[in-house]
Design an enzyme around this catalytic site. Structure first.
Site, PDB file in Angstrom:
ATOM      1  N   ILE A 123      -3.264  -2.274   7.426  1.00 32.01           N
ATOM      2  CA  ILE A 123      -4.906  -2.736   8.059  1.00 32.01           C
ATOM      3  C   ILE A 123      -4.742  -3.033   9.615  1.00 32.01           C
ATOM      4  O   ILE A 123      -5.485  -2.221  10.109  1.00 32.01           O
ATOM      5  CB  ILE A 123      -5.191  -4.107   7.262  1.00 32.01           C
ATOM      6  CG1 ILE A 123      -5.255  -3.955   5.833  1.00 32.01           C
ATOM      7  CG2 ILE A 123      -6.743  -4.549   8.029  1.00 32.01           C
ATOM      8  CD1 ILE A 123      -5.482  -5.153   5.052  1.00 32.01           C
ATOM      9  N   GLY A 146       5.531  -4.280   9.251  1.00 30.24           N
ATOM     10  CA  GLY A 146       5.019  -3.148   9.959  1.00 30.24           C
ATOM     11  C   GLY A 146       5.746  -2.101  10.450  1.00 30.24           C
ATOM     12  O   GLY A 146       7.125  -2.107  10.372  1.00 30.24           O
ATOM     13  N   ASP A 178       7.382 -12.126  17.587  1.00 24.97           N
ATOM     14  CA  ASP A 178       7.016 -12.693  15.961  1.00 24.97           C
ATOM     15  C   ASP A 178       6.095 -13.935  16.451  1.00 24.97           C
ATOM     16  O   ASP A 178       6.331 -14.808  17.071  1.00 24.97           O
ATOM     17  CB  ASP A 178       8.413 -13.471  15.599  1.00 24.97           C
ATOM     18  CG  ASP A 178       8.028 -14.027  14.189  1.00 24.97           C
ATOM     19  OD1 ASP A 178       6.899 -14.095  13.921  1.00 24.97           O
ATOM     20  OD2 ASP A 178       8.943 -14.722  13.697  1.00 24.97           O
ATOM     21  N   ALA A 196      -1.201 -10.493  11.222  1.00 27.65           N
ATOM     22  CA  ALA A 196       0.185 -10.670  11.069  1.00 27.65           C
ATOM     23  C   ALA A 196       0.008 -11.574   9.724  1.00 27.65           C
ATOM     24  O   ALA A 196      -0.311 -12.703   9.930  1.00 27.65           O
ATOM     25  CB  ALA A 196       0.872 -10.977  12.272  1.00 27.65           C
ATOM     26  N   ALA A 197       0.717 -11.371   8.750  1.00 28.79           N
ATOM     27  CA  ALA A 197       1.042 -12.365   7.832  1.00 28.79           C
ATOM     28  C   ALA A 197       2.351 -11.865   6.724  1.00 28.79           C
ATOM     29  O   ALA A 197       2.717 -10.739   6.820  1.00 28.79           O
ATOM     30  CB  ALA A 197      -0.072 -12.284   6.974  1.00 28.79           C
ATOM     31  N   TYR A 222       0.696 -17.633  -1.844  1.00 24.74           N
ATOM     32  CA  TYR A 222       0.007 -16.909  -0.954  1.00 24.74           C
ATOM     33  C   TYR A 222      -1.461 -17.069  -0.794  1.00 24.74           C
ATOM     34  O   TYR A 222      -2.091 -17.634   0.414  1.00 24.74           O
ATOM     35  CB  TYR A 222       0.111 -15.280  -1.237  1.00 24.74           C
ATOM     36  CG  TYR A 222      -0.609 -14.303  -0.579  1.00 24.74           C
ATOM     37  CD1 TYR A 222      -0.182 -13.723   0.518  1.00 24.74           C
ATOM     38  CD2 TYR A 222      -1.998 -14.010  -1.182  1.00 24.74           C
ATOM     39  CE1 TYR A 222      -0.930 -12.890   1.235  1.00 24.74           C
ATOM     40  CE2 TYR A 222      -2.644 -12.809  -0.141  1.00 24.74           C
ATOM     41  CZ  TYR A 222      -2.153 -12.475   0.639  1.00 24.74           C
ATOM     42  OH  TYR A 222      -2.881 -11.442   1.391  1.00 24.74           O
ATOM     43  N   ASN A 279      -9.221  -5.469  -3.159  1.00 21.96           N
ATOM     44  CA  ASN A 279      -7.892  -4.730  -3.294  1.00 21.96           C
ATOM     45  C   ASN A 279      -8.096  -3.272  -2.325  1.00 21.96           C
ATOM     46  O   ASN A 279      -8.509  -2.417  -2.710  1.00 21.96           O
ATOM     47  CB  ASN A 279      -7.807  -3.990  -4.761  1.00 21.96           C
ATOM     48  CG  ASN A 279      -7.548  -5.361  -5.662  1.00 21.96           C
ATOM     49  OD1 ASN A 279      -8.233  -6.171  -5.916  1.00 21.96           O
ATOM     50  ND2 ASN A 279      -6.256  -5.304  -6.373  1.00 21.96           N
ATOM     51  N   VAL A 304      -1.627  -1.151  -6.639  1.00 21.95           N
ATOM     52  CA  VAL A 304      -1.469  -0.146  -7.635  1.00 21.95           C
ATOM     53  C   VAL A 304      -1.707   1.468  -7.158  1.00 21.95           C
ATOM     54  O   VAL A 304      -0.858   2.420  -7.770  1.00 21.95           O
ATOM     55  CB  VAL A 304      -2.225  -0.244  -8.888  1.00 21.95           C
ATOM     56  CG1 VAL A 304      -3.932  -0.412  -8.607  1.00 21.95           C
ATOM     57  CG2 VAL A 304      -1.905   0.556 -10.135  1.00 21.95           C
ATOM     58  N   ARG A 321     -10.932  -3.241 -10.800  1.00 20.23           N
ATOM     59  CA  ARG A 321     -10.890  -4.028  -9.498  1.00 20.23           C
ATOM     60  C   ARG A 321     -11.890  -3.452  -8.545  1.00 20.23           C
ATOM     61  O   ARG A 321     -12.142  -2.228  -8.662  1.00 20.23           O
ATOM     62  CB  ARG A 321      -9.336  -3.637  -8.808  1.00 20.23           C
ATOM     63  CG  ARG A 321      -8.272  -4.098  -9.768  1.00 20.23           C
ATOM     64  CD  ARG A 321      -8.038  -5.883  -9.261  1.00 20.23           C
ATOM     65  NE  ARG A 321      -6.983  -6.334 -10.123  1.00 20.23           N
ATOM     66  CZ  ARG A 321      -6.792  -6.693 -11.487  1.00 20.23           C
ATOM     67  NH1 ARG A 321      -8.071  -6.447 -12.165  1.00 20.23           N
ATOM     68  NH2 ARG A 321      -5.638  -7.085 -12.056  1.00 20.23           N
TER      69      ARG A 321
HETATM   70  C1  UD2 Z   1      -3.054  -8.944  -6.918  1.00 19.65           C
HETATM   71  C2  UD2 Z   1      -1.850  -9.043  -6.299  1.00 19.65           C
HETATM   72  C3  UD2 Z   1      -0.747  -9.613  -7.468  1.00 19.65           C
HETATM   73  C4  UD2 Z   1      -1.392 -10.767  -8.076  1.00 19.65           C
HETATM   74  C5  UD2 Z   1      -2.639 -10.574  -8.675  1.00 19.65           C
HETATM   75  C6  UD2 Z   1      -3.112 -12.016  -9.102  1.00 19.65           C
HETATM   76  C7  UD2 Z   1      -1.496  -7.305  -4.715  1.00 19.65           C
HETATM   77  C8  UD2 Z   1      -0.761  -5.996  -4.461  1.00 19.65           C
HETATM   78  N1  UD2 Z   1      -1.131  -7.702  -6.156  1.00 19.65           N
HETATM   79  O1  UD2 Z   1      -2.925  -7.937  -8.083  1.00 19.65           O
HETATM   80  O2  UD2 Z   1       0.465  -9.699  -6.745  1.00 19.65           O
HETATM   81  O3  UD2 Z   1      -1.078 -11.987  -7.357  1.00 19.65           O
HETATM   82  O4  UD2 Z   1      -3.495 -10.185  -7.803  1.00 19.65           O
HETATM   83  O5  UD2 Z   1      -4.464 -11.625  -9.718  1.00 19.65           O
HETATM   84  O6  UD2 Z   1      -1.973  -8.039  -3.933  1.00 19.65           O
HETATM   85  N2  UD2 Z   1      -0.814  -1.782 -12.485  1.00 19.65           N
HETATM   86  C9  UD2 Z   1      -0.434  -0.769 -13.370  1.00 19.65           C
HETATM   87  N3  UD2 Z   1       0.813  -0.212 -12.733  1.00 19.65           N
HETATM   88  C10 UD2 Z   1       1.382  -0.215 -11.928  1.00 19.65           C
HETATM   89  C11 UD2 Z   1       0.938  -1.383 -10.996  1.00 19.65           C
HETATM   90  C12 UD2 Z   1       0.013  -2.160 -11.379  1.00 19.65           C
HETATM   91  O7  UD2 Z   1      -0.829  -0.638 -14.330  1.00 19.65           O
HETATM   92  O8  UD2 Z   1       2.469   0.480 -11.795  1.00 19.65           O
HETATM   93  C13 UD2 Z   1      -1.916  -2.782 -12.807  1.00 19.65           C
HETATM   94  C14 UD2 Z   1      -1.603  -4.028 -12.757  1.00 19.65           C
HETATM   95  O9  UD2 Z   1      -1.106  -4.676 -13.696  1.00 19.65           O
HETATM   96  C15 UD2 Z   1      -3.101  -4.508 -12.417  1.00 19.65           C
HETATM   97  C16 UD2 Z   1      -3.809  -3.421 -11.739  1.00 19.65           C
HETATM   98  O10 UD2 Z   1      -3.091  -2.321 -11.767  1.00 19.65           O
HETATM   99  O11 UD2 Z   1      -3.801  -4.890 -13.972  1.00 19.65           O
HETATM  100  C17 UD2 Z   1      -4.111  -3.943 -10.323  1.00 19.65           C
HETATM  101  O12 UD2 Z   1      -2.669  -4.150  -9.648  1.00 19.65           O
HETATM  102  P1  UD2 Z   1      -2.617  -4.528  -8.333  1.00 19.65           P
HETATM  103  O13 UD2 Z   1      -1.397  -5.298  -8.138  1.00 19.65           O
HETATM  104  O14 UD2 Z   1      -2.862  -3.384  -7.422  1.00 19.65           O
HETATM  105  O15 UD2 Z   1      -3.441  -5.611  -7.924  1.00 19.65           O
HETATM  106  P2  UD2 Z   1      -4.253  -7.204  -8.582  1.00 19.65           P
HETATM  107  O16 UD2 Z   1      -5.408  -7.328  -7.937  1.00 19.65           O
HETATM  108  O17 UD2 Z   1      -4.144  -7.189  -9.933  1.00 19.65           O
END
Ligand code: UD2
Length: 311
Positions: free
Chosen positions: A13, A37, A57, A80-81, A147, A176, A191, A215
């Protein structure tokens, strides 16, 4: 023209935010430790005379204070995070250092040196597994990871600074985020970054669950624009706002879009839903529109097409 200090400038970002600030004619001082980064993300920015980059840092004592004292910026955008939810589960101490302690250091530097505005990278993770749809800013924070907890704590800390010391603070609750330069390295990476890599490599993807999960996918270009607005738009109040599109996209729709561009890649496989996965997440974008004049502009299909077109 303003002078903006961006921490995490070489990140996903951060680098897009720096590029948009420079394109709008602002001067930018960037900071990055290169823990996650990459200098290559700033290849375009580094050609601009209005950009200076410091490798350091933000969590180290005195670092941000010295840079803010020297730069006297009109705003700080603190990106930064520690960016991985998974990493925060494995290393909660590091999460505290990078996502809470460093925020205090940035806030204090801003106070000491009279920086009028601070923009903070918050997250929809603060809502945890709240079933409210769409998620609005009045939904109480109930994080379910270190987090999310750190982001919620830092929001409170910064808004306390805003009320106490008069600076304007904007906490940007990103949903997302996806787009160029997102790191697909871990199975827990976003994802779309994972799917993009796998389709390019000619490998099929795995959908956890039935693919009906949705999402609020927001393009990094929109997120960067929201950061620019939060840092530079005149007369905005302190507060929090979702940075999202307000629209839900299912994983099946994402996969269908990739499959259209990569017809030769094997069909997606299905596996059991991930434990703790939430089914639906979507935000309302109303507050960001009202307070920042921000509206997402990139439809998911266009954002995916852009990723797929990249060399
Ligand atoms: C976010 C966080 C995750 C967790 C979650 C809690 C990120 C990237 N992820 O996930 O760590 O804290 O929030 O709600 O910040 N998926 C697949 N195939 C793949 C990868 C992912 O089907 O190879 C699915 C995953 O199971 C989910 C959806 O895709 O249902 C989105 O996954 P994500 O990790 O991109 O985002 P999220 O919001 O689920």
């Amino acid at each position: 023209m303003s002078h903006i200090l961006v921490t995490g400038a070489a990140g996903f970002i951060g680098s897009h935010t720096v590029e948009q600030l420079l394109a709008a004619g602002h001067r930018v001082t960037g900071i990055d430790s290169f823990r996650t980064g990459h200098r290559a993300n700033l290849a375009n920015a580094l050609r601009e005379p209005a950009f200076a980059l410091h490798e350091t840092d933000v969590a180290a004592a005195g670092t941000v204070d010295a840079l803010v004292a020297a730069a006297r910026p009109d705003a700080v955008i603190h990106l930064a995070a520690l960016v991985s939810v998974q990493e925060s589960m494995l290393h909660p101490d590091l999460n505290y250092t990078l996502n809470v302690h460093a925020v205090q250091l940035v806030a204090e530097a801003a106070r000491r040196h009279g920086v009028p505005r601070l923009v903070f990278a918050s997250s929809a993770a603060i809502y945890g597994d709240s079933p409210v749809l769409p998620l609005h800013e009045g939904v109480p924070a109930q994080p379910i990871s270190p987090y999310g907890a750190a982001k919620a704590a830092s929001e409170v800390l910064l808004l306390g600074y805003a009320r106490s010391f008069g600076l304007t603070v904007r906490c940007q609750r990103y949903f997302n985020v996806f787009g160029p330069r997102q790191d697909p390295a871990s199975p827990y990476s976003g994802v779309i970054s994972i799917f993009n890599r796998r389709y390019r490599e000619g490998r099929g993807v795995t959908i956890y669950g039935d693919g009906g999960q949705t999402r609020d996918f927001v393009s990094v270009h929109d997120v960067a624009r929201a950061n620019v607005l939060a840092a530079t738009r005149a007369g905005i109040p302190s507060g929090v706002a979702n940075i999202c599109t307000g629209r839900a996209t299912s994983l099946r729709e994402v996969v269908a879009e990739f499959a259209r561009h990569f017809p030769a890649v094997p069909k997606a496989e299905f596996a059991a839903a991930r434990p703790g996965d939430i089914v639906h997440s979507r935000g309302t974008a109303i507050l960001a529109e009202r307070e920042l004049g921000f509206q997402a502009q990139v439809p998911v299909a266009d954002g995916l097409a852009e990723l797929i077109r990249l060399p």
